[in-house]
Design a protein around this motif. Structure first.
Motif, PDB file in Angstrom:
ATOM      1  N   MET B  86       2.591  -3.359  -4.885  1.00  0.00           N
ATOM      2  CA  MET B  86       2.175  -3.489  -6.279  1.00  0.00           C
ATOM      3  C   MET B  86       2.641  -2.311  -7.120  1.00  0.00           C
ATOM      4  SD  MET B  86      -1.526  -5.160  -6.532  1.00  0.00           S
ATOM      5  CE  MET B  86      -1.068  -5.859  -8.105  1.00  0.00           C
ATOM      6  N   VAL B  87       2.916  -2.600  -8.377  1.00  0.00           N
ATOM      7  CA  VAL B  87       3.039  -1.549  -9.381  1.00  0.00           C
ATOM      8  C   VAL B  87       1.953  -1.856 -10.399  1.00  0.00           C
ATOM      9  CG1 VAL B  87       4.470  -0.534 -11.174  1.00  0.00           C
ATOM     10  CG2 VAL B  87       5.506  -1.222  -9.010  1.00  0.00           C
ATOM     11  N   LEU B  88       0.970  -0.979 -10.478  1.00  0.00           N
ATOM     12  CA  LEU B  88      -0.176  -1.244 -11.339  1.00  0.00           C
ATOM     13  C   LEU B  88       0.117  -0.810 -12.762  1.00  0.00           C
ATOM     14  CD1 LEU B  88      -2.808   0.056  -8.810  1.00  0.00           C
ATOM     15  CD2 LEU B  88      -2.438  -2.319  -9.440  1.00  0.00           C
ATOM     16  N   PRO B  92      -0.120   6.593 -13.290  1.00  0.00           N
ATOM     17  CA  PRO B  92      -1.166   7.388 -12.643  1.00  0.00           C
ATOM     18  C   PRO B  92      -0.905   8.881 -12.779  1.00  0.00           C
ATOM     19  CG  PRO B  92       0.287   6.402 -10.998  1.00  0.00           C
ATOM     20  CD  PRO B  92       0.705   5.854 -12.331  1.00  0.00           C
ATOM     21  N   LEU B 154       7.897   4.493  -9.723  1.00  0.00           N
ATOM     22  CA  LEU B 154       6.797   3.678  -9.191  1.00  0.00           C
ATOM     23  C   LEU B 154       7.339   2.400  -8.551  1.00  0.00           C
ATOM     24  CD1 LEU B 154       4.166   4.212 -12.017  1.00  0.00           C
ATOM     25  CD2 LEU B 154       3.984   4.968  -9.639  1.00  0.00           C
ATOM     26  N   ARG B 157       8.657   3.340  -5.225  1.00  0.00           N
ATOM     27  CA  ARG B 157       7.566   3.450  -4.250  1.00  0.00           C
ATOM     28  C   ARG B 157       7.213   2.070  -3.687  1.00  0.00           C
ATOM     29  NH1 ARG B 157       3.102   2.097  -2.837  1.00  0.00           N
ATOM     30  NH2 ARG B 157       3.064   0.681  -4.606  1.00  0.00           N
TER      31      ARG B 157
END
Lengths: 336, 258
Positions: B86-88, B92, B154, B157
């Protein structure tokens, strides 16, 4: 891992060993290093052996364990709550421990007189664990780190209020005993009881290392942590149990030590310039041990600090560190 | 398209939301390998909740989600993490993490108890950074990156997590036009070239119509799904985005005032 980390660890180890040895040498009676060395192995005058084995060695070991343990506590809580100002005192654990001690020493002064050190220890652990129980119940209901932090602060205020009421109603002798405990000290652990401090603290530190991977995942927040396979809820309660064990035990034996838990992780981050717990955890623990040994040495130096409470020294050193962290700007303040 | 492929993700009769009233209900959808799907809807329509429910981070109110033919609820957190990355939404705060360490966090489902990275893990991290063009940023602090760079990191990641599916919640929010198109092209290429199933929520309808394969549209607590061509021609978009004084032009995917 930044290339300088092994050097930092080596440096901290050397400083720690030097401070530890100085601890054994310095006191009301100065003992040269070679005599300390032979006394450690049971050679030399019986007085020297007794001073080293029953007074100075326990104090140095206590400072090392308490400093490392409180620092690990601070790091665990700062990551868990994603808040640079989290620490054992902020979650109400120290307050709970203090309340437990106050109840024993002030409300039942005879109880503390019968079981001096042991009663105090038990009171602190029960108090810290009781607060932990309330916090974990709140956690189950809310599941939100920030709200939990506020609950912890409120519990702290409640405990302080109850302690104030107890103080008004207690005898002068009991009050004196409680206030002395509250000033903090690494001298309270006699050799026979070292195990009571050492076993829980070493277990807690091993537990902290055990959680390095989920702690790193939590750097991105709980939702990201869940998305990389962390079972967030059990991990959170594991972190809290380890924190309670460390903070409760150490507060029991040494009193509520101010600022070490809160400030040390920031010093470690400043040294290593990383948030990776595989690096931060050992560096934080080492830094905590070094700082605790250093603070305790200051109040032991003849003519310098004799008689100054330990908490005064940790606050004098710790408060500017925290202020400095905040003044360095958002990037550092949020460096959780 | 799609039905001949095996679906990576399939939801049936799904209802998502908080408390009493579901935000979206009766959702039937599937996500195939090799396709890039855009999830469109107004603010508060439940896009994030739907994505989190599909990823197992939020319990649905009704219905079921299947991942590669297995019920999502039967998968452990780690098994889920090996299938869905997931990429929220939002950026962050990660303190002092450098880019490479952050991308390496994506390897967590695959590493051992202490998260030590093996040669294969380092390889995946490297490849993820190459694919997202973030390798030159490897040693920078994440907090010093621009929003566009941070978003690519992100995504790197999530790629390093080596999953069949990528779910992204508004990966183009706060980005300028150039970076929006760049991110969406990157996601489409990942779907088409690395054969991943990509589902992203976005408000950038124009780019989504241009670059994605299918559209999920949340409107009036329902989910409509169709290919981008169907989305242009069915009139559903026009109805969903019917606002007084504005008219939706399906040809350009944009609005003009009338």
């Amino acid at each position: 891992m930044p290339a300088r980390v092994p050097w930092i660890i080596a440096f901290l180890l050397c400083v720690g060993i030097v401070l530890f040895v100085l601890h054994l040498c310095i006191g009301p009676v100065a003992i040269p290093v070679d005599e300390v060395w032979s006394a450690l192995f049971g050679h030399g005058s019986s007085t020297t052996i007794r001073i080293i084995h029953s007074v100075r060695l326990p104090e140095a070991i206590t400072a090392t364990l308490a400093g490392g343990g409180l620092a690990a506590c601070g790091l665990l809580m700062q990551t868990l709550f994603r808040n640079p100002l989290a620490g054992p005192s902020v979650l109400g654990l120290s307050s709970g421990a203090s309340l437990g001690v106050a109840l024993l020493m002030l409300a039942v002064p005879s109880g503390a007189a019968v079981l001096p050190a042991f009663g105090v220890g038990l009171g602190a652990i029960v108090g810290a664990m009781a607060v932990l129980g309330v916090i974990m119940l709140a956690d189950r209901r809310m599941g939100d780190g920030v709200a939990l932090l506020i609950i912890g602060l409120m519990i702290g205020y409640l405990c302080s209020a109850v302690i104030s009421v107890l103080q008004v109603a207690s005898s002068a002798g009991a009050l004196r005993g409680y206030i002395l405990w509250g000033m903090g000290s690494f001298t309270g652990v006699v050799p026979g009881r070292m195990g009571w401090l050492m076993v829980p603290v070493v277990m807690g530190l091993l537990g902290a290392f055990w959680l390095v991977k989920p702690l790193n995942a939590l750097l991105l927040g709980e939702a990201y942590a869940a998305s990389v396979g962390v079972d967030v809820r059990p991990t959170r309660s594991r972190i809290m149990w380890i924190t309670g064990l460390l903070a409760g035990t150490i507060t029991a034996f040494c009193g509520p030590i101010a600022f070490l838990g809160l400030a040390t992780p920031h010093v470690a981050r400043g040294l290593c310039r990383t948030s990776d717990h595989a690096v931060l955890m050992p560096v934080t623990i080492l830094t905590g041990a070094v700082l605790a040994l250093f603070c305790d040495l200051l109040i032991k130096l003849p003519g310098v600090g004799v008689g100054i409470p330990l908490n005064a020294v940790t606050s004098l050193l710790g408060a500017p560190v925290v202020a400095w962290v905040l003044l360095r700007g958002k990037r550092w303040a949020r460096a959780t | 398209m799609g039905t001949s492929h095996m679906s990576l993700l399939r939801a049936t009769g799904l209802a998502v939301g908080f408390g009493g009233q579901p935000l979206i209900e009766g959702v039937d959808l599937h996500l195939n390998a090799g396709e890039c799907v855009a999830l469109i809807g107004l603010n508060g329509a439940g896009k994030s909740t739907l994505l989190n429910s599909l990823a197992g981070l939020h319990d649905p109110m009704a219905g079921r989600v299947e991942v590669e033919g297995r019920p999502l609820t039967e998968l452990s957190a780690n098994e889920r993490a090996k299938r869905i990355a997931m990429v929220l939404t939002g950026r962050p705060q990660v303190g002092l993490l450098d880019v490479r360490t952050l991308v390496a966090l994506g390897r967590q489902p695959w590493t051992g108890h202490f998260g030590r990275l093996a040669a294969k893990d380092l390889d995946r991290v490297q490849n993820a950074m190459i694919a997202t063009d973030t390798l030159p940023l490897a040693d920078r602090a994440v907090s010093q990156l621009s929003d566009g760079e941070a978003q690519r990191v992100l995504i790197a990641r999530a790629l390093a997590q080596d999953t069949a599916m990528l779910l992204l919640d508004e990966p183009m929010a706060f980005l300028d036009l150039v970076n929006r198109v760049r991110i969406l092209r990157l996601l489409r290429d990942l779907a088409h070239e690395q054969h991943k199933g990509v589902l992203l929520s976005t408000h950038d309808l124009g780019s989504a119509l241009e670059l994605c394969d299918r559209i999920f549209l949340v409107h009036d607590r329902q989910l409509w799904s169709g290919t981008t061509d169907e989305a242009r021609t069915s009139g559903f978009l026009q109805r969903a985005f019917a606002v007084e004084g504005l008219q939706f032009d399906a040809g350009t995917g944009s609005f003009r005032s009338v």
